[in-house]
Structure formats: structure tokens, C-alpha cells
Design a protein around this motif. Structure first.
Motif, mmCIF file in Angstrom:
data_model
loop_
_atom_site.group_PDB
_atom_site.id
_atom_site.type_symbol
_atom_site.label_atom_id
_atom_site.label_comp_id
_atom_site.label_asym_id
_atom_site.label_seq_id
_atom_site.Cartn_x
_atom_site.Cartn_y
_atom_site.Cartn_z
ATOM 1 N N ASN A 79 66.139 12.298 54.595
ATOM 2 C CA ASN A 79 66.967 11.621 55.582
ATOM 3 C C ASN A 79 68.372 12.210 55.611
ATOM 4 O OD1 ASN A 79 64.853 10.023 56.285
ATOM 5 N ND2 ASN A 79 65.510 8.269 55.056
ATOM 6 N N MET A 86 68.419 15.228 57.638
ATOM 7 C CA MET A 86 68.365 14.970 59.077
ATOM 8 C C MET A 86 69.741 14.593 59.624
ATOM 9 S SD MET A 86 64.769 13.572 60.285
ATOM 10 C CE MET A 86 65.227 11.876 60.077
ATOM 11 N N TYR A 137 57.540 19.445 64.831
ATOM 12 C CA TYR A 137 57.205 18.440 63.812
ATOM 13 C C TYR A 137 55.787 18.647 63.296
ATOM 14 C CZ TYR A 137 56.724 13.902 61.557
ATOM 15 O OH TYR A 137 56.510 12.912 60.638
ATOM 16 N N CYS A 139 62.944 11.332 63.495
ATOM 17 C CA CYS A 139 63.015 12.790 63.386
ATOM 18 C C CYS A 139 62.782 13.437 64.742
ATOM 19 C CB CYS A 139 61.986 13.274 62.369
ATOM 20 S SG CYS A 139 61.997 15.057 62.121
#
Lengths: 227, 227
Positions: free
Chosen positions: A71, A74, A168, A137
Motif C-alpha cells: 500500500n 501505491m 494488473y 490499485c
DNA sequence: TTACAAACATACATGACTGTATGTAAACTG
DNA sequence: CAGTTTACATACAGTCATGTATGTTTGTAA
């Protein structure tokens, strides 16, 4: 056993998570009894039921231990994507893959998540969380790709959403195939060139947005570009 | 119940497989008792133990029902790759994805394979078979890419093996992400452009074979990285 | 027509695993 | 220093799944 101090209890909790990682990986989540986890950790089931509600709760805690770094990466991407969106996306993808290749605990958890558990009703909360993470995401990657379009790093009619879904799928697919057979290839080494393959493909032959439906005598509407 | 004719027995077998597909998907392979499968099929466990050795055997039969078309497509690719190797690979990838998108039974089985089962010891034979299939697919794709290099469809120093691994990961990643949330995107529609992204990327910026090392002991430093 | 075997159903023994209830000793609190 | 709470261990009840053993009916071959 006697009562322990708070920090000792936290250590027990960590030991339980470590033990669960190992046993889940060997035997699968569903096939593992809490007694096995307790044995592996050198305690009894009482300890597990003290720290966790049930097996699903234990599993959830196990997953959360490795979610943080991803996280954080990201967030980092979203920050860096103002200057160089495509570079930020590339960096995130490579970082995620190399993070998996370089961290034992992450490997263990991904192994369990990909191969040793069944997403049935009892794991519904875990699964919901995973899907939420994925959605987040995808949103971020799509936004980055939109920025890349605005900065002419990608063709103007690139379908940012499809591109994000593709990336992804690619990254998670690499993760899964590698976790299936860790010895077969060097994930950390192939990650950069393979991510670059996808990025390069996006530049030269991206998925295109469906052209505005042309009804006879309808004027063509250009979709406003996100800035 | 009384004895049936041979064809009736085969029908029972198919009903059992159908029932297992549904129950496995709802409850997961490990969480499903054979009694549940029998109930769903409208028979008793006796019937299951007549047709199959145990749950793993049932599962294996279930998977084999949908493997045939994919294997046929792979043969087809190997045949077609003489004339247009890159086109053959592209065709295989798109065909596999659209085959999933278009066939209910395939969707059910992939759902179970990806999300509703644990690859533990009891499913070892199933798993071994899957890995064998994957290896075969990788071999064929690698060979096709080699042919593509020979035909100048790809740069001369392309690493065909890594390219094949990348494509395989990409396609299976798409399958899995789609199976996770079938409603989210139209797999049949996005498959061709997304596969083209990868192919295009291979043409312009492929993974390169490591050049012959000039100095024998050029050692890579591995950094341990958290997540 | 009999005899056998296929294709199941039924019954049983056994062995987990789960959740909870209860026991307990040490650490902490006032 | 007595009471309370923490951090477990132990004991128990109940459920459930598995594998097998055995029963039953009926196609089918001789």
C-alpha cells in the motif's frame, strides 16, 4: 502456563502468525486444524482463541502483516505520477514484483493466498478486502495512465482502464506463476524487462477507447481529457 | 437402487461431475463433503465411491473435462507456427481467453481451480498435471518465439523463454482476475487488444538474452527488500 | 432360467475438529 | 497485599466427514 507480560503476549501472537504461515502453506488453510497451528507454535488452542476469533480471523491478520508495504508503494506511485506517470507505474509494478522476490514472509503469504486457500463464505471478509485493494490499485493505475495520456506518454485514444486491468493481470499473473514454481526463474531479474514489454506495447499498440458511436448526423463528441 | 444400463451409469457420472462443479464452486473443494455432492446430484455417496476413488479423483476428472479444447488449441498453434509463429501465439492466447469467456463449464472449472481449492498433498496429482501442462505450454510458446526470431518477427536477441513466461503469466493472470469478478469487464472483447499490447511490446522492447559475459565473475548483488 | 456382476443405497465404526466452559497462575492495580 | 484481570491450558460435548462393509436390485450373458 502462567500469565505473561503484555509484550510476551504480543510475541506469542507473532509466533502464532508465524506458525500459521508455515502450517497453512504445508497443509492448506481449510485442511489445517487450529490444533496443528497451536502445536507448531508450541502452545495450545486456548492461546489461539484468546488472540483470534477463529481461523478466518487468524488468516486475515496473517495477510494484513504483509499488506502495508504494498500500500505504501501505491501511495508513492500516486505521488510520483504527477511528474512521470508512466515511470511511476513501471516503478510500482517492478517494485511489487521484486518485493515479492526478496521477502520471505511475503512469499509465504502469497503462496497461501494464491494456492493454499479456498475463498468460500468463511473467508468472505478477507476476500472482500482483497477485491477492495485491487479496485484501489486499478483506480490509481488508471489515473496514472490518464495522466500519461495527457503528457503524451501514451497515444491519445488509449483506453486507460483496460490498460490498467491488463497491467494488473500481468503483474499478479507473474506473481502467481512464480509462487507456483519459485525455482524456475529469477523473478527479481525478469521483472524489469517484462514490465517494460508491457509498457512498450502500450506506447505503440495500446487498447483503444471505443470510438464515439456514430449515428447518422450525430455530431462527434470528444471526451474531455482528465488533467 | 437397481442396476442401470451402461449408458445410464455414464449419465450418472456426468451428473456427479456437474453437481461437483456447482458445489465445489459454492463451498470450496476442501469444505465440501461428498454427501453434499451426492445430494446435489440426487444420489448417495455410494454412487460417488462407485465412480471415483475419492474426492481428489472426482476433482481430477472434473478438470480433465475442460482440458481437451485447450490442448487442441496448443497443437493447432504448434502446427500453424511454421508459417506465422507470432500470429500463431497471438491466436492461441486470444483463443484461450475467449474460450474461457464463452464457455460456462470452463468458467466454473477455472473458478474452482483458481479460487476454490487448496493445492495440498491430497491434490498433488492434479497439481502435478497442471504444472506439466504449463511446462508443455511454455515449451511450445518458447519454440514459437524462437521461430519468430528466425523469421525476423522479433529482434534477434529476444529471450524467447522469458517472453513465453511473460505471456503465460499475462494470459493466466487475465483469466484469474476475470474469474474473480466476471461482471467487471468483457474478457472476450479486451482479450485481442491486450494480447496485442504484449506482442507489440515484444517487437519493440523484448527481454534480451544476457550477452555473453566478458568477465567470468560479474556477480549480482541481491538486496533484501521488505515487501 | 440361472448366475453373475454392475450400479448403486444403507449402515456402521472411527476419528477428527470446533466452540465453549472452566481451571489457573502470574502480573498488575489500588 | 488482596482483588482483579490477563493469558493462556485443559476438559467436554456435539457435530460431521470418511472409508468400508454389506445389502439390494436388475441388466445381461450362458
Amino acid at each position: 502456563m502462567a500469565r505473561k507480560r503484555h509484550e510476551d503476549a504480543l510475541a506469542t501472537r507473532e509466533q502464532l502468525l508465524d506458525a500459521a504461515e508455515r502450517v497453512f502453506r504445508r497443509r492448506g488453510v481449510g485442511h489445517t486444524s487450529l490444533a496443528e497451528v497451536a502445536d507448531e507454535a508450541g502452545v495450545t488452542r486456548g492461546a489461539i482463541y484468546w488472540h483470534f476469533k477463529d481461523k478466518a480471523d487468524l488468516f486475515q491478520a496473517l495477510v494484513q502483516r504483509v499488506e502495508m508495504p504494498i500500500n505504501a508503494a501505491m501511495e508513492e506511485m500516486s505521488r510520483a505520477s504527477a511528474a512521470d506517470p508512466l515511470g511511476a507505474v513501471r516503478s510500482l509494478a517492478v517494485h511489487a514484483l521484486q518485493g515479492l522476490a526478496g521477502c520471505r514472509r511475503t512469499q509465504a503469504v502469497f503462496d497461501v493466498v494464491f494456492l493454499r486457500c479456498e475463498y468460500t463464505e468463511e473467508l468472505a471478509p478477507v476476500r472482500a478486502r482483497q477485491l477492495e485493494d485491487r479496485k484501489d490499485c486499478l483506480r490509481r493505475c488508471e489515473a496514472a495512465f490518464e495522466q500519461a495520456i495527457a503528457k503524451r506518454q501514451l497515444p491519445a485514444d488509449t483506453d486507460a482502464r483496460v490498460a490498467a486491468q491488463g497491467l494488473y493481470a500481468f503483474v499478479t499473473g507473474l506473481m502467481r506463476t512464480w509462487v507456483e514454481t519459485p525455482g524456475r526463474f529469477d523473478l527479481g531479474a525478469v521483472a524489469p524487462p517484462l514490465v517494460d514489454v508491457f509498457i512498450a506495447g502500450l506506447k505503440t499498440d495500446p487498447p483503444r477507447r471505443a470510438p464515439a458511436p456514430r449515428k447518422p448526423a450525430a455530431k462527434r463528441v470528444r471526451r474531455p481529457q482528465a488533467a
